[in-house]
Design a protein around this motif. Sequence first.
Motif, mmCIF file in Angstrom:
data_model
loop_
_atom_site.group_PDB
_atom_site.id
_atom_site.type_symbol
_atom_site.label_atom_id
_atom_site.label_comp_id
_atom_site.label_asym_id
_atom_site.label_seq_id
_atom_site.Cartn_x
_atom_site.Cartn_y
_atom_site.Cartn_z
ATOM 1 N N ILE A 180 -20.731 31.981 73.124
ATOM 2 C CA ILE A 180 -19.905 31.444 71.752
ATOM 3 C C ILE A 180 -18.417 31.786 71.744
ATOM 4 N N PHE A 181 -17.815 32.802 72.373
ATOM 5 C CA PHE A 181 -16.430 33.120 72.605
ATOM 6 C C PHE A 181 -15.960 32.007 73.598
ATOM 7 N N THR B 214 -13.033 29.111 72.418
ATOM 8 C CA THR B 214 -11.727 28.981 73.286
ATOM 9 C C THR B 214 -11.493 28.110 74.370
ATOM 10 N N LEU B 215 -12.665 27.714 74.609
ATOM 11 C CA LEU B 215 -12.633 26.578 75.921
ATOM 12 C C LEU B 215 -12.304 27.332 77.140
ATOM 13 N N SER B 216 -12.519 28.474 77.437
ATOM 14 C CA SER B 216 -12.176 29.387 78.537
ATOM 15 C C SER B 216 -10.553 29.598 78.530
ATOM 16 N N ASN B 217 -9.979 29.347 77.276
ATOM 17 C CA ASN B 217 -8.453 29.461 77.137
ATOM 18 C C ASN B 217 -8.004 30.975 77.372
ATOM 19 N N PRO B 218 -7.468 31.523 78.384
ATOM 20 C CA PRO B 218 -7.207 32.965 78.739
ATOM 21 C C PRO B 218 -6.201 33.331 77.550
ATOM 22 N N ALA B 219 -5.503 32.385 76.879
ATOM 23 C CA ALA B 219 -4.379 33.052 75.850
ATOM 24 C C ALA B 219 -4.942 33.518 74.644
ATOM 25 N N ILE B 220 -6.279 32.977 74.283
ATOM 26 C CA ILE B 220 -7.016 33.297 73.104
ATOM 27 C C ILE B 220 -7.658 34.487 73.056
ATOM 28 N N THR B 221 -7.449 35.631 72.336
ATOM 29 C CA THR B 221 -8.265 36.970 72.615
ATOM 30 C C THR B 221 -9.391 36.762 71.535
ATOM 31 N N ILE B 222 -10.141 37.625 71.718
ATOM 32 C CA ILE B 222 -11.496 37.793 71.041
ATOM 33 C C ILE B 222 -10.984 38.244 69.440
ATOM 34 N N ASP B 223 -10.049 39.069 69.420
ATOM 35 C CA ASP B 223 -9.788 39.473 68.058
ATOM 36 C C ASP B 223 -9.400 37.913 67.286
ATOM 37 N N ARG C 169 -25.161 38.584 63.866
ATOM 38 C CA ARG C 169 -26.643 38.661 63.987
ATOM 39 C C ARG C 169 -27.359 38.228 65.141
ATOM 40 N N LEU C 170 -26.496 37.401 65.840
ATOM 41 C CA LEU C 170 -27.255 37.045 67.089
ATOM 42 C C LEU C 170 -27.192 37.961 68.340
ATOM 43 N N PRO C 171 -28.167 37.877 69.224
ATOM 44 C CA PRO C 171 -27.986 38.772 70.424
ATOM 45 C C PRO C 171 -26.754 38.870 71.189
ATOM 46 N N GLY C 172 -26.177 39.836 71.431
ATOM 47 C CA GLY C 172 -24.650 39.735 72.013
ATOM 48 C C GLY C 172 -23.626 39.296 71.123
ATOM 49 N N GLY C 173 -23.982 38.828 70.047
ATOM 50 C CA GLY C 173 -22.420 38.691 69.278
ATOM 51 C C GLY C 173 -21.864 37.202 69.555
ATOM 52 N N TYR C 174 -20.647 37.518 69.874
ATOM 53 C CA TYR C 174 -19.905 36.594 70.458
ATOM 54 C C TYR C 174 -19.925 36.050 71.896
ATOM 55 N N HIS C 175 -20.830 36.959 72.557
ATOM 56 C CA HIS C 175 -21.115 36.726 74.024
ATOM 57 C C HIS C 175 -22.605 36.044 73.838
ATOM 58 N N TYR C 176 -23.134 35.630 73.010
ATOM 59 C CA TYR C 176 -24.365 34.943 72.870
ATOM 60 C C TYR C 176 -24.179 33.747 73.532
#
Length: 596
Positions: free
Chosen positions: A442-443, A447-456, A473-480
């Motif tokens: 999801i992350f 972000t489309l893998s843009n390193p300038a955008i943070t998880i926060d 609620r998804l397994p792994g959250g933002y890393h699902y």
Amino acid sequence: MSKITGDAINVNLLKRVFEYVKPYRAVFRWSVALTLLLAVITPVRPYLIGYTLDQFILKGNYKGLVSMIILMVALLVLQTLVQYSQTLSTNTLGQSAIRDLRINVFNHISKLRLKYFDQTPIGQLITRTVSDLETIADIFSEGLIAMVGDLLQVVVIIGVMLYMDWELTLVVLLPIPFLIIATRIFQKAIKVAFQEIRTEVSNLNTYLQEHISGISIIQYFAREEQEYKKFKKINSRYRDANIRSNWYYSIFFPVVELISALSLGLLIWYGAKMILDKPLNVKPGTITTFIMFINMLFRPIRELADKFNTLQMGMVGAERVFKVLDTDEATENKGTYAPAKMEGEISFEQVWFSYNQDGEVPEDGYVLKNISFEVKPGQTVALVGATGAGKSSTINILNRFYEIQKGTIKVDGVNIKDYELGYLRSHIATVLQDVFLFSDTIFNNVTLSNPAITIDEVVAAAKKVGAHDFIERLPGGYHYNVMERGATLSAGQAQLLSFIRALVYQPAILVLDEATSSVDTETEMLIQNAIDKLMNGRTSIVIAHRLSTIQKADLIIVLDKGEIKEKGTHQQLLKIDGYYKRLYELQFSSAGIAKD
């Protein structure tokens, strides 16, 4: 575009391929040097064996025999090391050059206009980027360099044979013309077979890509059996093309063995005759050496036809790949304007547009006709109209996915052609009805893998949109991992992710193309507040069939068959007894019936 014609190798095309070798000149020179060295040392061992037989074995010189055995073992080790280094270096050279070429092809494809993808099957492009490029790699590992080595080896062997006994050499070479004729016939036939294989591979990839992507439609309409039969036909053609190429090999190789046996028979006959007639002129070691030379001579000659076809198929692959690279369908990016901040003012001035981008366009061929409107920074403009009225086309030309034929489009008073293309598109965020998600987290999708955008920043945007709870609620959250095209998410959840994506990029211009039409009423209510926040302070273009979502727009434009029929606010348009009022009353009436 240059082509491979007949049996000749297109030199200009080969030069283009070798342009990608320039960064690896050292590896190329090393590969050529090893190939030449291998061609020279390979015939030495058979010569030493014959020499040992005559000078040491027949004369009973045991000490000299041991020395020659040690020499031959050392030579064998050297030949093995050279063979290993040559194979490794040529393959490294090919794969390095192809890596760069593949990156170049992908980069070029990613910059092509949407028009090109409208006309080109995706499976065909996959074939060009993957398997066609691999045939070019074979030019280095199995084609040109290997052919040079084989030719040199043949020359060295014949030279040594002539040095040892020119009469015996001429007898041994008598069947060679038959081998050359057979090789030429095989080379022409196998070239056609290989071209058929490449064509059928492309057809197979195209069919698979389209039908696996559309598997849900096939299953919805119970078309599995029919599509299975179509696939069987395409797969059968691919099989038949491979069988034809194997059939040519099954004929050619035995013919070569037969000619080789004929040469060996002539050697034994003439050698025996010379030993009987002139025993001092021909030594047993010479006959033994010539027997080994015959095998070494016919193997590279036999393989030359195969390697020549490998070279030609690499050239065919190169022709197809360079045809993609030579496609003049990339959006012109001559603009350099990239201000520190974009305000978001939009101006369409007498814009005419047709998807036919080549040549003259008749008036009835335009999908947008004489479109003019202005949107001030921070305002919202809504586009209304039936399917095919030109609403999505307006967005496409604003992003310069297609070029307009007449008129001007300006952003902040500057022609969009003057903007640096990447800058222009990065400041226009589009939320589409059909959300595309990659097989990734999801992350990374947000972000489309843009390193300038943070998880926060992503979490903060998700909270604004109202998607944070379901993501957590998804397994792994933002890393699902959402899998291909977001298959593991509902349409509403995928749509929420597209809103997060738009929010984190902080665009000056926001485009909502039927952004809420794919979600249920509850989800629509959930994101409506987020939409208001997202649109606040940004210039927004909204396309919506549900008129309830655009009543607050500063300007509503009614399109019909590519022309502006009405313009104004919601209240202004209701006062006009026109298209918008009729559409509004129809939806209001339908909503009222639904409530009853």
